[in-house]
Design a protein around this motif. Structure first.
Motif, PDB file in Angstrom:
ATOM      1  N   ILE A 153       0.833  -1.203   0.000  1.00 52.73           N
ATOM      2  CA  ILE A 153       0.000   0.000   0.000  1.00 52.73           C
ATOM      3  C   ILE A 153       0.867   1.253   0.000  1.00 52.73           C
ATOM      4  O   ILE A 153       0.611   2.214  -0.742  1.00 52.73           O
ATOM      5  N   LEU A 154       1.920   1.232   0.823  1.00 49.34           N
ATOM      6  CA  LEU A 154       2.818   2.392   0.914  1.00 49.34           C
ATOM      7  C   LEU A 154       3.483   2.689  -0.418  1.00 49.34           C
ATOM      8  O   LEU A 154       3.611   3.855  -0.819  1.00 49.34           O
ATOM      9  N   SER A 155       3.916   1.650  -1.109  1.00 50.81           N
ATOM     10  CA  SER A 155       4.665   1.852  -2.352  1.00 50.81           C
ATOM     11  C   SER A 155       3.825   2.573  -3.405  1.00 50.81           C
ATOM     12  O   SER A 155       4.328   3.470  -4.092  1.00 50.81           O
ATOM     13  N   VAL A 156       2.570   2.189  -3.533  1.00 50.51           N
ATOM     14  CA  VAL A 156       1.709   2.802  -4.551  1.00 50.51           C
ATOM     15  C   VAL A 156       1.526   4.287  -4.272  1.00 50.51           C
ATOM     16  O   VAL A 156       1.697   5.144  -5.162  1.00 50.51           O
ATOM     17  N   GLY A 157       1.204   4.632  -3.020  1.00 45.26           N
ATOM     18  CA  GLY A 157       0.994   6.034  -2.687  1.00 45.26           C
ATOM     19  C   GLY A 157       2.257   6.858  -2.776  1.00 45.26           C
ATOM     20  O   GLY A 157       2.251   7.979  -3.308  1.00 45.26           O
ATOM     21  N   ALA A 158       3.373   6.307  -2.282  1.00 46.20           N
ATOM     22  CA  ALA A 158       4.626   7.059  -2.291  1.00 46.20           C
ATOM     23  C   ALA A 158       5.121   7.286  -3.710  1.00 46.20           C
ATOM     24  O   ALA A 158       5.587   8.384  -4.047  1.00 46.20           O
ATOM     25  N   MET A 159       5.025   6.291  -4.573  1.00 44.69           N
ATOM     26  CA  MET A 159       5.508   6.463  -5.939  1.00 44.69           C
ATOM     27  C   MET A 159       4.597   7.395  -6.739  1.00 44.69           C
ATOM     28  O   MET A 159       5.054   8.106  -7.629  1.00 44.69           O
ATOM     29  N   ARG A 160       3.325   7.406  -6.422  1.00 46.79           N
ATOM     30  CA  ARG A 160       2.417   8.370  -7.048  1.00 46.79           C
ATOM     31  C   ARG A 160       2.825   9.797  -6.686  1.00 46.79           C
ATOM     32  O   ARG A 160       2.880  10.689  -7.540  1.00 46.79           O
ATOM     33  N   TYR A 161       3.135  10.012  -5.420  1.00 38.76           N
ATOM     34  CA  TYR A 161       3.559  11.343  -4.969  1.00 38.76           C
ATOM     35  C   TYR A 161       4.856  11.762  -5.657  1.00 38.76           C
ATOM     36  O   TYR A 161       4.980  12.896  -6.146  1.00 38.76           O
ATOM     37  N   LEU A 162       5.826  10.848  -5.724  1.00 38.60           N
ATOM     38  CA  LEU A 162       7.102  11.187  -6.360  1.00 38.60           C
ATOM     39  C   LEU A 162       6.934  11.420  -7.859  1.00 38.60           C
ATOM     40  O   LEU A 162       7.632  12.256  -8.445  1.00 38.60           O
ATOM     41  N   SER A 163       6.029  10.696  -8.501  1.00 41.67           N
ATOM     42  CA  SER A 163       5.785  10.913  -9.933  1.00 41.67           C
ATOM     43  C   SER A 163       5.226  12.313 -10.179  1.00 41.67           C
ATOM     44  O   SER A 163       5.643  13.007 -11.117  1.00 41.67           O
ATOM     45  N   VAL A 164       4.272  12.728  -9.362  1.00 41.81           N
ATOM     46  CA  VAL A 164       3.732  14.079  -9.494  1.00 41.81           C
ATOM     47  C   VAL A 164       4.820  15.110  -9.251  1.00 41.81           C
ATOM     48  O   VAL A 164       4.901  16.145  -9.929  1.00 41.81           O
ATOM     49  N   LEU A 165       5.715  14.829  -8.310  1.00 42.59           N
ATOM     50  CA  LEU A 165       6.759  15.775  -7.930  1.00 42.59           C
ATOM     51  C   LEU A 165       7.827  15.917  -9.000  1.00 42.59           C
ATOM     52  O   LEU A 165       8.306  17.029  -9.275  1.00 42.59           O
ATOM     53  N   GLY A 298       1.054   1.368 -11.888  1.00 41.42           N
ATOM     54  CA  GLY A 298       0.380   0.077 -12.001  1.00 41.42           C
ATOM     55  C   GLY A 298       1.063  -0.886 -12.938  1.00 41.42           C
ATOM     56  O   GLY A 298       0.451  -1.867 -13.378  1.00 41.42           O
ATOM     57  N   GLN A 299       2.335  -0.624 -13.248  1.00 40.77           N
ATOM     58  CA  GLN A 299       3.053  -1.423 -14.243  1.00 40.77           C
ATOM     59  C   GLN A 299       3.293  -2.860 -13.779  1.00 40.77           C
ATOM     60  O   GLN A 299       3.388  -3.765 -14.613  1.00 40.77           O
ATOM     61  N   THR A 300       3.387  -3.083 -12.494  1.00 41.65           N
ATOM     62  CA  THR A 300       3.690  -4.431 -12.003  1.00 41.65           C
ATOM     63  C   THR A 300       2.521  -5.387 -12.229  1.00 41.65           C
ATOM     64  O   THR A 300       2.729  -6.579 -12.461  1.00 41.65           O
ATOM     65  N   GLY A 301       1.295  -4.904 -12.155  1.00 42.84           N
ATOM     66  CA  GLY A 301       0.128  -5.715 -12.504  1.00 42.84           C
ATOM     67  C   GLY A 301      -0.020  -6.996 -11.718  1.00 42.84           C
ATOM     68  O   GLY A 301      -0.472  -8.013 -12.257  1.00 42.84           O
ATOM     69  N   GLY A 302       0.378  -7.001 -10.446  1.00 40.87           N
ATOM     70  CA  GLY A 302       0.228  -8.203  -9.629  1.00 40.87           C
ATOM     71  C   GLY A 302       1.291  -9.259  -9.841  1.00 40.87           C
ATOM     72  O   GLY A 302       1.141 -10.391  -9.361  1.00 40.87           O
ATOM     73  N   ARG A 303       2.376  -8.928 -10.538  1.00 38.93           N
ATOM     74  CA  ARG A 303       3.400  -9.940 -10.818  1.00 38.93           C
ATOM     75  C   ARG A 303       4.145 -10.385  -9.569  1.00 38.93           C
ATOM     76  O   ARG A 303       4.710 -11.478  -9.543  1.00 38.93           O
ATOM     77  N   GLY A 304       4.165  -9.542  -8.537  1.00 32.88           N
ATOM     78  CA  GLY A 304       4.767  -9.990  -7.289  1.00 32.88           C
ATOM     79  C   GLY A 304       4.006 -11.154  -6.686  1.00 32.88           C
ATOM     80  O   GLY A 304       4.603 -12.127  -6.201  1.00 32.88           O
ATOM     81  N   TYR A 305       2.692 -11.092  -6.729  1.00 31.09           N
ATOM     82  CA  TYR A 305       1.873 -12.189  -6.217  1.00 31.09           C
ATOM     83  C   TYR A 305       2.008 -13.429  -7.103  1.00 31.09           C
ATOM     84  O   TYR A 305       2.056 -14.562  -6.613  1.00 31.09           O
TER      85      TYR A 305
END
Length: 436
Positions: A153-165, A298-305
Motif C-alpha cells: 500500500i505504501l509503495s503505490v501512494g509514495a511512488m504516485r507522490y514522487l511521480s507528481v513531484l 500500475g506497471q507491475t500488474g500483480g506480478r509480485g503475487y
C-alpha cells in the motif's frame, strides 16, 4: 514344515526387497533429474500438439522471446520470495518492492541517461523495501502478512507522490508516467537464426520446434534477461552448495537450533530480505526499461503475487520456480501472439496431461493396493474427456478464456502440485532470540 517350503519361503521377501531397492534408486534418479525430465516431456508434448493442430505459434521463436519478456519479472519476484521464505520470512511485500524498483530505476535512468544506473537504483530501491520488511518482522516482530501488505500500500501512494513531484513537468512525463527511458543493449548469436532457418521452415516434428526455441533464446535477448537467467543457477549454488546458504536455510527450518550452533539468525534474515527486495526491484526495472521504455503507474500488474505462486509451485526450489514462471509467461505469450487458435490448441495439451495423470493414478493404485488414487483417476479422466470434446467440436475459445488463460494455468498447476509441497518448517514464525 518341509524343506522345500523352507527353501522357497525367503524368495518373495528377497524379490520384494530387490524391487523396493530398485524403486528407491529410480526415485532418487527422478528427484535428481525431474526438472530436466519435465522440461523435455513438455517440449515433446508441445511439438506433438503443434504437429496435430498446425499452430506453429506454439514453438515459434517470437513466442519464446515474448515468453521470456513475461516470465523474467515473475521469475525475479519468485526468486525474491525464495530467498525470504527459505530464511523463514513470508514476503507478501514483493509487489511493493517491484513498484519501488520500477520508479527508482526509471528516475535514475532518466536523470543520468544511463540504463545501468537505472538498474542499480531499482535494485537499491527494492532492497530498501526489503529492509523495511526486515525491520518490521525481524526486529519488532510484526506479523509478516501485515507488514507485506503495508509495504504494498505504501509503495503505490509514495511512488504516485514522487511521480507528481518529478515527472509531472517533464516532457513526455505525467502524474503516472515517466519520460522516455534509455534502452539496454541486446545480446545474441544472430548467425544461429540463419543456420536454423531451413530447419524451422521444414515443420518437422521435434526438429523444427527445437530450432524455433533455440532461435528465440539466442536472438535479440536483453542483457538484463541474460543476467536474470544466470541468477537461477547462482541462487541454487549459493543456497544449496555453500556454508552461507546452509546457515540461511537453517534459519527458515529451525531458528532455535541454528542459534544454538552459533548462527546469527537475525543477521541472516536481514541478509535474505535485502537480497529478496533487490531481486524484486530488478524485476521492476525489467518491466519499466526492458518490457517497456517508460515507467507507468500500475506497471507491475500483480506480478509480485504471481511470482509467489510460481515459487510455491516450484516447491521453494529454483528449478521448479523457473518452470512455474515459464508456464505463466508461455500462456501469456500465446495470448499475445497466437490469440484464440493457439490457446485452443492448449486444450489438447491439457487433455494429454490429464491422461498421464490417469495412468499414473492407476499405476499407483495397483502398486500400493489403494482405492484413493482411482478416485483421482476418475476425476482426471472426466476432465480430460471434457477438454478433448471441447477441442474436437470447437475451433476457438471465447476471448474471455484467452485473456484469463495465464491465471487458469497458474491455478491448475498449483492445484496439481499442492500434494507434494513442503515449505520451510519455520516459515512465518515470529522468532525471538532466547535470552541468556
Amino acid at each position: 514344515m518341509s524343506r522345500d517350503a523352507t527353501a522357497e519361503g525367503p524368495a518373495p521377501t528377497g524379490a520384494r526387497a530387490a524391487w523396493k531397492a530398485r524403486a528407491a534408486r529410480l526415485g532418487a534418479a527422478w528427484r535428481r533429474w525431474r526438472v530436466l525430465s519435465l522440461v523435455l516431456a513438455a517440449f515433446v508434448a508441445l511439438s506433438a500438439v503443434r504437429e496435430i493442430s498446425g499452430q506453429d505459434a506454439l514453438t515459434a521463436s517470437g513466442t519464446v522471446q515474448t515468453m521470456l519478456a513475461f516470465a523474467v519479472p515473475i521469475g525475479l519476484a519468485g526468486l525474491g520470495g525464495l530467498w525470504a521464505e527459505r530464511a523463514g520470512i513470508i514476503n507478501i511485500g514483493l509487489e511493493g518492492m517491484m513498484v519501488f524498483g520500477t520508479w527508482f530505476g526509471a528516475y535514475a535512468a532518466w536523470t543520468t541517461g544511463d540504463p545501468w544506473a537505472g538498474l542499480a537504483a531499482g535494485i537499491l530501491g527494492g532492497t530498501a523495501g526489503g529492509l523495511v520488511h526486515a525491520v518490521a518482522t525481524v526486529t519488532f516482530g510484526v506479523d509478516h502478512i501485515v507488514s507485506g501488505v503495508a509495504i504494498n500500500i505504501l509503495s503505490v501512494g509514495a511512488m504516485r507522490y514522487l511521480s507528481v513531484l518529478y515527472f509531472m513537468e517533464a516532457p513526455g512525463g505525467g502524474a503516472g508516467q515517466s519520460p522516455q527511458l534509455p534502452d539496454f543493449d541486446r545480446v545474441g548469436l544472430p548467425f544461429v537464426a540463419d543456420l536454423l532457418q531451413p530447419v524451422r521452415e521444414s515443420g518437422r516434428f521435434l526438429a523444427a520446434d527445437a530450432a524455433g526455441i533455440v532461435t528465440g533464446l539466442t536472438t535479440g535477448m536483453s542483457v538484463v534477461t541474460l543476467i536474470a537467467l544466470l541468477l537461477l543457477p547462482a541462487t541454487y549454488a549459493i543456497l544449496w552448495r555453500t556454508r552461507f546458504g546452509l546457515r540461511l536455510r537453517s534459519c527458515g527450518e529451525n531458528p532455535d537450533a541454528a542459534e544454538s550452533l552459533g548462527v546469527n539468525v537475525y543477521g541472516y534474515k536481514y541478509a535474505a530480505l535485502a537480497v529478496s527486495g533487490g531481486l524484486a526491484g530488478m524485476g521492476g526495472v525489467f518491466l519499466a526499461m526492458v518490457a517497456s521504455s517508460v515507467y507507468q503507474e500500475g506497471q507491475t500488474g500483480g506480478r509480485g503475487y504471481i511470482g509467489l505462486a510460481a515459487m510455491i509451485f516450484g516447491n521453494w526450489r529454483p528449478g521448479g520456480l523457473a518452470m512455474g514462471a515459464g508456464l505463466f509467461g508461455f500462456t501469456d505469450a500465446l495470448q499475445i501472439r497466437g490469440q484464440g487458435p493457439a490457446v485452443h490448441a492448449l486444450l489438447l495439451l491439457l487433455a494429454g496431461v490429464l491422461l498421464v495423470v490417469v495412468l499414473g493414478a492407476v499405476a499407483t493404485a495397483v502398486w500400493r493396493r489403494r482405492l484413493r488414487p482411482l478416485r483421482t483417476a476418475a476425476v482426471a479422466l472426466a476432465l480430460g474427456a471434457g477438454l478433448g470434446a471441447w477441442y474436437r467440436f470447437t475451433e476457438t475459445v471465447p476471448s474471455e478464456v484467452v485473456i484469463a488463460s495465464p491465471y487458469i494455468a497458474t491455478l491448475l498447476v498449483l492445484a496439481l502440485a499442492s500434494q507434494r509441497l513442503r515449505p520451510p518448517a519455520g516459515i512465518g514464525r515470529q522468532w525471538r532470540r532466547r535470552s541468556g
